[in-house]
Design an enzyme around this catalytic site. Structure first.
Site, short mmCIF file in Angstrom:
data_model
loop_
_atom_site.label_atom_id
_atom_site.label_comp_id
_atom_site.label_asym_id
_atom_site.label_seq_id
_atom_site.Cartn_x
_atom_site.Cartn_y
_atom_site.Cartn_z
N ARG A 180 -2.49 9.82 11.43
CA ARG A 180 -3.40 8.72 11.58
C ARG A 180 -4.69 9.17 12.23
O ARG A 180 -4.68 9.97 13.16
CB ARG A 180 -2.72 7.68 12.45
N LYS B 252 6.84 -1.20 7.28
CA LYS B 252 6.98 -0.04 6.41
C LYS B 252 8.33 -0.09 5.70
O LYS B 252 9.30 -0.60 6.26
CB LYS B 252 6.82 1.25 7.22
N LYS C 281 2.31 4.46 1.48
CA LYS C 281 2.45 4.97 2.84
C LYS C 281 2.30 6.48 2.76
O LYS C 281 3.22 7.20 2.41
CB LYS C 281 3.82 4.60 3.43
N GLU D 36 0.84 -1.20 0.00
CA GLU D 36 0.00 0.00 0.00
C GLU D 36 0.87 1.25 0.00
O GLU D 36 2.00 1.21 0.48
CB GLU D 36 -0.90 0.02 1.24
P1 AMP Z 1 5.69 5.41 10.93
O1 AMP Z 1 4.90 6.61 11.28
O2 AMP Z 1 6.89 5.73 10.10
O3 AMP Z 1 5.96 4.50 12.08
O4 AMP Z 1 4.78 4.56 9.93
C1 AMP Z 1 3.52 4.03 10.30
C2 AMP Z 1 2.43 5.03 10.04
O5 AMP Z 1 2.22 5.25 8.65
C3 AMP Z 1 1.07 4.58 10.52
O6 AMP Z 1 0.93 4.82 11.89
C4 AMP Z 1 0.12 5.43 9.71
O7 AMP Z 1 -0.11 6.64 10.37
C5 AMP Z 1 0.91 5.74 8.44
N1 AMP Z 1 0.36 5.14 7.22
C6 AMP Z 1 0.29 5.77 6.02
N2 AMP Z 1 -0.25 4.99 5.08
C7 AMP Z 1 -0.54 3.80 5.68
C8 AMP Z 1 -1.10 2.57 5.21
N3 AMP Z 1 -1.47 2.37 3.94
N4 AMP Z 1 -1.23 1.56 6.14
C9 AMP Z 1 -0.85 1.73 7.41
N5 AMP Z 1 -0.32 2.88 7.90
C10 AMP Z 1 -0.15 3.90 7.04
#
Ligand code: AMP
Length: 585
Positions: free
Chosen positions: A275, A444, A270, A268
């Site tokens: 969030r 991620k 990112k 997906e």
């Molecule tokens: P990080 O903030 O770098 O830890 O990455 C995780 C965050 O990416 C999640 O908490 C979401 O806020 C965001 N995010 C963006 N797109 C997605 C997606 N398709 N699925 C899950 N999380 C996503």
């Protein structure tokens, strides 16, 4: 129930660092608590008077506490505070001194302490300082020295008894299901062996699952006590009460991602936004941040998308709201829209200026059904079917492909970056939704050199023209085992002098002032609450900081207000980055 009994357990917990001993003390104590007191005790034992998702916060600054201590003991606590570095201990010493001259004291009850502390949260605005001081000094006047220590620490939300969520969960099993779960331990809390690991795990899991859906141990303990194991399953996920969000560890690249989540996997976009956990129950819609703060009023546009585009009586969905430029329609980085989260006025105007698109990437609850244990592929199907006529720049399911093919995945990754996203998410198709956990059901992948999310634990007052500001900030990462914050350096670069140029020293100073818990010459120590993102040249090993690492040229990049200190970079992650950078030449 007497507050002194609770204080007895606080001291036992504080007196040992061994988890099993803590579990023993807490479980023995819980056995003695009747249903009427259970909820309050469970909150207070965590140093809280509201469950973590509750909007209300105690919110009292150290200065105000100093005043309350002075009023109730007749002594200025400044000196003791400096000496002990612990306002709780300072209060304890002064109450002790005062008690030697007065005999009058009314025994404190759990009810009284709880009631006064809750009241603190309901007071807002001007003219409330005196009322707050009065509520606290009233408690201190009746408190024994030890009671004073923990009252103060509860108010500043720094209980320091070292009680993690895992220990509370285990204690609930030990106190209500000891026989069935076959927990054997001696008086010191030494575990003599769990007779039947499988049986034991069943109880641990049941309590954990119940906690995952209500996010409140006081409810879990009450059900466990009154209704037993089967009763726990009566605790249902409810739209309206936020649950912790699932977290995603980082994978190095696509190959690594596959090795963690398996093949085929869902890929997906990112999105670089923030969030949102959105709840609907009949006509009621609520929007929560990842810290579980209610931001419904700040997002009237999102509210409208939900009403218009999502079909269901009730649901909980997990989304990323990403900002876009209203003229070019291109995605813009999170920092541009972050100001919407705390905005209290001109909400419509700022919503027009900084519009967001809602990308729905998970569904946790749908029309009365809990989907936590359903495989991701099924949740995704439901999610897609819920959104009627998904619309670009309004609301839609997150862009997704499913593939086992690495080159197809690479292509998708590139496409995501080209569209202005941060990277991709790679998800296990049969993964469940695990609230609050960072386990590998999804990972991620992002290309940039990893920035760090760190929490401010202290700061130093500036000199010269910066004398009115905190100018150098002590930053920390988190030890994921113990939950402790470990220092990794100091940062001052990247912060602006003028407020209109970005995050300024003045702004950070104002944010930190109410969080000060100790002052040490020019250095202040603060409650770990403010999360920031930093950039750096390199990570180095260092004996100076408690994390064992230091940063070369750290630079402040952004405030990360939507993040909680529990979610920041861990020491393990720092270690990984340290290892990986050594190949960079
Ligand atoms: P990080 O903030 O770098 O830890 O990455 C995780 C965050 O990416 C999640 O908490 C979401 O806020 C965001 N995010 C963006 N797109 C997605 C997606 N398709 N699925 C899950 N999380 C996503």
């Amino acid at each position: 129930m007497k507050y002194a009994e609770l204080v007895g357990v606080y001291t036992q917990l504080e007196g040992t660092s061994k988890r099993l001993e803590k579990t023993h003390y807490l479980s023995e104590f819980l056995k003695t608590i009747d249903s009427a007191d259970l909820s309050k005790v469970l909150l207070l034992i965590q140093g809280k008077v509201f469950p973590s998702w509750d909007k209300r916060k105690i919110g009292v600054a150290a200065r105000l506490l100093l005043k309350a201590i002075q009023i109730s003991t007749g002594i200025d606590p400044e000196k003791e505070w400096k000496q002990t570095g612990d306002l709780g201990k300072a209060a304890e010493q002064l109450v002790e001194r005062k008690k030697q001259v007065t005999l009058f004291s009314q025994e404190l009850t759990v009810d009284k302490v709880f009631e006064n502390l809750q009241k603190l949260a309901s007071l807002e605005g001007t003219g409330t300082v005196d009322k707050k001081v009065k509520l606290i000094s009233e408690l201190l006047t009746s408190a024994t020295p030890l009671e004073a220590r923990y009252i103060i620490r509860t108010v500043i939300e720094e209980l320091r008894v070292g009680l993690g969520e895992g220990t509370i969960r285990d204690s609930i099993v030990w106190s209500y299901f000891a026989k069935e779960a076959k927990v054997n331990y001696d008086k010191q809390g030494n575990n003599l062996g769990i007779e039947n690991r499988e049986e034991y795990t069943k109880y641990i899991d049941a309590v954990q699952e119940a906690y995952d859906v209500v996010n409140d141990f006081s409810i879990v303990a009450r059900f466990a006590k009154q209704k037993g194991l089967n009763g726990l399953s009566e605790i249902k996920l409810q739209s309206g009460t936020p649950i912790k969000v699932m977290l995603y560890p980082k994978a190095k690249n696509i190959e690594d991602a596959y090795s963690i989540v398996g093949k085929p996997a869902a890929f997906e976009y990112k999105y670089d936004g923030f969030r949102m956990q959105i709840h609907k129950n009949g006509k009621e819609i609520k929007i929560f941040t990842r810290r579980l703060d209610d931001v419904t009023t700040q997002f009237p546009d999102v509210f409208e998308f939900i009403t218009e585009y999502v079909e269901a009586d009730s649901f909980i969905i997990d989304c990323e709201a990403v900002g876009y430029d209203r003229f070019s329609k291109k995605y813009i980085a999170f920092q541009n829209i972050s100001q919407r989260i705390k905005r209290k006025y001109d909400i419509e105007e700022i919503a027009r200026k900084f519009p967001v698109e809602v990308n729905v990437f998970d569904v946790i609850y749908y029309n009365g059904e809990n989907l936590i244990k359903k495989p991701f592929s099924e949740r995704r199907k439901i999610l897609v079917s819920m959104i009627k006529n998904p619309e670009y720049l309004k609301i839609k399911p997150a862009e997704q492909i499913i593939t086992s093919d690495e080159s197809e995945a690479e292509e998708f990754y590139q496409k995501s970056l080209d569209a202005g996203n941060e990277g991709i998410m790679v998800k296990n198709l049969s993964g469940i939704y695990k609230p609050g956990a960072r386990i590998g059901y999804g990972v991620k992948v992002k290309p940039t050199m990893e920035t760090l999310d760190v929490v401010l634990v202290g700061a130093e007052w500036g000199e010269g023209k910066r004398a009115a500001w905190l100018a150098s900030f002590i930053i920390a990462v988190r030890d994921s085992e113990t939950g402790e914050f470990l220092e990794i350096g100091r940062v001052g670069t990247g912060i602006k002098e003028k407020a209109d140029e970005g995050t300024s020293f003045g702004q950070l100073t104002e944010m930190l002032k109410p969080l000060i818990i100790k002052e040490d010459g020019k250095i202040v120590h603060v409650k770990p609450e403010i999360v920031i993102e930093i950039d750096y040249e390199e990570i180095q090993k260092s004996p100076i900081y408690s994390s064992g690492y230091a940063l070369r040229f750290p630079r402040f990049t952004h405030l990360r207000e939507e993040r909680s200190p529990e979610e920041i970079t861990t020491k393990e992650e720092v270690e990984e980055i340290y290892e990986s950078q050594r190949g960079r030449g």
